[in-house]
Design an enzyme around this catalytic site. Structure first.
Site, PDB file in Angstrom:
ATOM      1  CE  LYS A 180      31.847 -11.405 125.996  1.00 50.88           C
ATOM      2  NZ  LYS A 180      30.627 -10.583 125.903  1.00 50.88           N
ATOM      3  NE  ARG A 202      28.535  -3.197 133.518  1.00 50.83           N
ATOM      4  CZ  ARG A 202      27.361  -3.226 132.908  1.00 50.83           C
ATOM      5  NH1 ARG A 202      26.243  -2.978 133.579  1.00 50.83           N
ATOM      6  NH2 ARG A 202      27.282  -3.491 131.622  1.00 50.83           N
TER       7      ARG A 202
HETATM    8  N1  BES Z   1      33.268  -6.677 126.324  1.00 52.02           N
HETATM    9  C1  BES Z   1      31.873  -6.775 126.352  1.00 52.02           C
HETATM   10  C2  BES Z   1      31.184  -5.741 125.464  1.00 52.02           C
HETATM   11  C3  BES Z   1      31.433  -5.879 123.985  1.00 52.02           C
HETATM   12  C4  BES Z   1      30.556  -6.582 123.191  1.00 52.02           C
HETATM   13  C5  BES Z   1      32.493  -5.244 123.383  1.00 52.02           C
HETATM   14  C6  BES Z   1      30.768  -6.687 121.842  1.00 52.02           C
HETATM   15  C7  BES Z   1      32.709  -5.345 122.032  1.00 52.02           C
HETATM   16  C8  BES Z   1      31.850  -6.054 121.252  1.00 52.02           C
HETATM   17  C9  BES Z   1      31.362  -6.580 127.777  1.00 52.02           C
HETATM   18  O1  BES Z   1      32.199  -7.028 128.782  1.00 52.02           O
HETATM   19  C10 BES Z   1      30.099  -7.355 127.900  1.00 52.02           C
HETATM   20  O2  BES Z   1      30.157  -8.554 127.820  1.00 52.02           O
HETATM   21  N2  BES Z   1      28.990  -6.653 128.080  1.00 52.02           N
HETATM   22  C11 BES Z   1      27.731  -7.281 128.200  1.00 52.02           C
HETATM   23  C12 BES Z   1      26.992  -6.640 129.333  1.00 52.02           C
HETATM   24  C13 BES Z   1      25.727  -7.354 129.734  1.00 52.02           C
HETATM   25  C14 BES Z   1      26.071  -8.690 130.351  1.00 52.02           C
HETATM   26  C15 BES Z   1      24.981  -6.494 130.712  1.00 52.02           C
HETATM   27  C16 BES Z   1      26.980  -7.061 126.887  1.00 52.02           C
HETATM   28  O3  BES Z   1      27.110  -6.008 126.293  1.00 52.02           O
HETATM   29  O4  BES Z   1      26.302  -7.990 126.459  1.00 52.02           O
HETATM   30 MN    MN Z   2      31.931  -9.084 129.222  1.00 51.14          MN
END
Ligand code: BES
Ligand code: MN
Ligand code: ZN
Length: 492
Positions: free
Chosen positions: A266, A340
């Site tokens: 990230k 997931r």
């Molecule tokens: N934990 C994150 C989702 C999240 C984002 C929670 C912001 C709270 C605040 C999750 O694991 C994630 O990174 N999801 C990705 C999925 C994508 C790579 C398909 C996302 O939402 O960007």
């Molecule tokens: Mn994630």
């Protein structure tokens, strides 16, 4: 936790006095007595402030006489629309406005016992504070509120109505404490230890480590965990308050104690928020504590998958194919879509081992749900209309709102893989939906709902009964769902 007491109505000799007022209603007996004791100062001040009791409005009167440090009038709105939530919000407003008063009395003589209990509950929830790491705060800067006494003729009845709410608040605080902890302290092992501590409430707690999960074949969960020196855990918490042998209700939580994204790392900005990527697991844990604490007449099981998602020389790569506990294979396209993967194995384990009445999972699963619904509703996905309807109603009742999102086979094309049974991302369009479609492949047809709480687990601003920070969204909602429909003697 705020100390709550109920006592017969008589004017307190000093301290802060709260007057809950309905719009257009006359002052209660106690409020009139307080007004007389202050030679009419209270009524004069309320008139000067044009305070009429509108909902959410408050009016503070400083040192009106008769020994009172402050009198706080709090509006309950029109008498016709008295709701539990109104009283809770009023209690929250009291706790916020009088945080510097050590002792508060509330003139609850015009309230029913249930209403007085709701007001106390709201104040308790709002008075929460996570301050264990503030070593330099001066005592005079800390909130002083310690005790709230509700003055009501039916004090024993109010006390009885409050008892289960106190246990519920304790569960909410279990969740808020877990979600607030920094990620260096709350790793999977430490989280599991805290769950073990809840055995004191009568929960059966079982903890599994990586060796056991490896033997079972939890390839999806362990793939996420392999990049971190902090080993994975799965915790199973059981509360057996229902009929012996009755099927349990099941709650499953995503517990990523820190989500860097892994190799699909990230951006740095805001990454610290990913300490609360375990909020789903935190909510399940607090819910189980609440059910046990109030001795709910239900069999319930809570399962949480605990991992840390880190990049390292041993981390999983984009392109890896993992074999889940269900036997289905998954191509990991993006290591940041890890929640997931964790839930896939825990959901399958749950349906296989517990044959539950339903499964509800909670997860801070997608950023896309925040784009869709903001911070007002959690996304709900369900394969069962009755369960969805009950969840929706419970959410409205407690003010933790859900908005149902679609599940449909048409989205499955987006998670087709060229090499495995599926891939773990479906692209930007409908990102929360393809995540839910992915999860659905691991519920084996059981009645199931998935709550994407990414927008609701943490709040950047204070709300009536929730100080900013960890909200514990879902604890009250699911406690209500259980109480209304799944306890012995409940609806059905
Ligand atoms: N934990 C994150 C989702 C999240 C984002 C929670 C912001 C709270 C605040 C999750 O694991 C994630 O990174 N999801 C990705 C999925 C994508 C790579 C398909 C996302 O939402 O960007
Ligand atoms: Mn994630
Ligand atoms: Zn995550």
């Amino acid at each position: 936790m705020l100390d709550i007491a109920f006592a017969a109505p008589s004017l307190p000799p000093k301290g802060a006095l709260v007057l809950p007022l309905h719009e257009g209603a006359a002052l209660s007996g106690l409020a009139q007595a307080a007004d007389q004791a202050t030679d009419g100062a209270i009524a004069r001040a309320l008139a000067a402030a044009e305070f009429k009791g509108a909902k959410g409005k408050t009016c503070t009167i400083l040192a009106p006489g008769a020994g009172f440090s402050r009198v706080l009038a709090v509006g309950l709105g029109k008498p016709a629309d008295r709701t539990t939530r109104r009283l809770e919000d009023a209690g929250g407003a009291v706790a916020a406005a009088l945080a510097r008063e050590p002792e508060i009395h509330v003139a609850a003589d015009a309230l029913t016992p249930a209403e007085a209990a709701s007001l106390a509950h709201g104040a308790t929830l709002r008075a929460y504070r996570f301050d264990k790491y503030r070593t330099k705060e001066k005592p005079e800067d800390k909130p002083r509120l310690a005790r709230l006494t509700l003055l009501i003729a039916e004090a024993p009845a109010a006390e009885a109505a409050y008892a289960p709410l106190r246990r519920l608040a304790e569960g909410v605080f279990v969740t808020r404490d877990l979600v607030s902890e920094p990620p260096n302290i709350l790793n999977p092992a430490e989280f599991a230890e805290r769950c073990r501590g809840l055995a004191a409430l009568g929960l059966e707690v079982e903890v599994m480590g990586p060796a056991e999960m490896h033997t079972l074949g939890f390839g999806a969960l362990l793939g996420v965990a392999q990049g971190s020196v902090n080993e994975a855990r799965m915790v199973v918490m059981r509360w057996n308050g229902g009929a012996a042998g009755a099927k349990p209700v099941a709650f499953i939580g995503k517990g990523v104690t820190f989500d860097t994204g892994g190799i699909s790392i990230k951006p740095a900005g805001g990454m610290e928020d990913m300490k609360w990527d375990m909020a789903g697991a935190g909510t399940v844990t607090g819910l189980m504590a609440a059910l046990a604490g109030r001795a709910a007449k239900v069999n319930a099981v809570g399962l949480i998958g605990l991992v840390e998602n880190m990049p390292s020389g041993n981390a999983q790569r984009p392109g890896d194919v993992v074999t889940s506990y269900s036997g289905q294979t998954i191509e990991v396209i993006n290591t940041d879509a890890e929640g997931r993967l964790v839930l896939a194995d825990v959901l399958w384990y749950c349906q296989k081992n517990f044959d539950p009445v339903f499964m509800v999972d909670l997860a801070t699963l997608t950023g896309a749900i925040i784009i869709a619904l903001g911070h007002e509703h959690a996304g709900m996905f369900a394969n069962n209309d009755e369960l969805a309807g009950r969840l929706d109603a419970a959410g409205r009742a407690v003010g933790e709102k859900l908005w149902r999102m679609p599940l449909a086979e048409a989205y499955d094309d987006q998670i087709k893989s060229a090499i495995a049974d599926m891939k773990n991302v479906g692209g930007r369009p409908g990102g929360s939906i393809t995540a839910a479609q992915f999860l659905q492949r691991f519920v084996n047809g059981k009645p199931w709902a998935h709550l994407d709480i990414a927008g609701m687990a943490w709040s950047s601003k204070d709300a009536a009964c929730t100080p900013k920070g960890a909200t514990a969204f879902g604890v009250r909602l699911l406690d209500r769902l259980v109480a209304d429909h799944y306890e012995t003697g409940a609806g059905q």
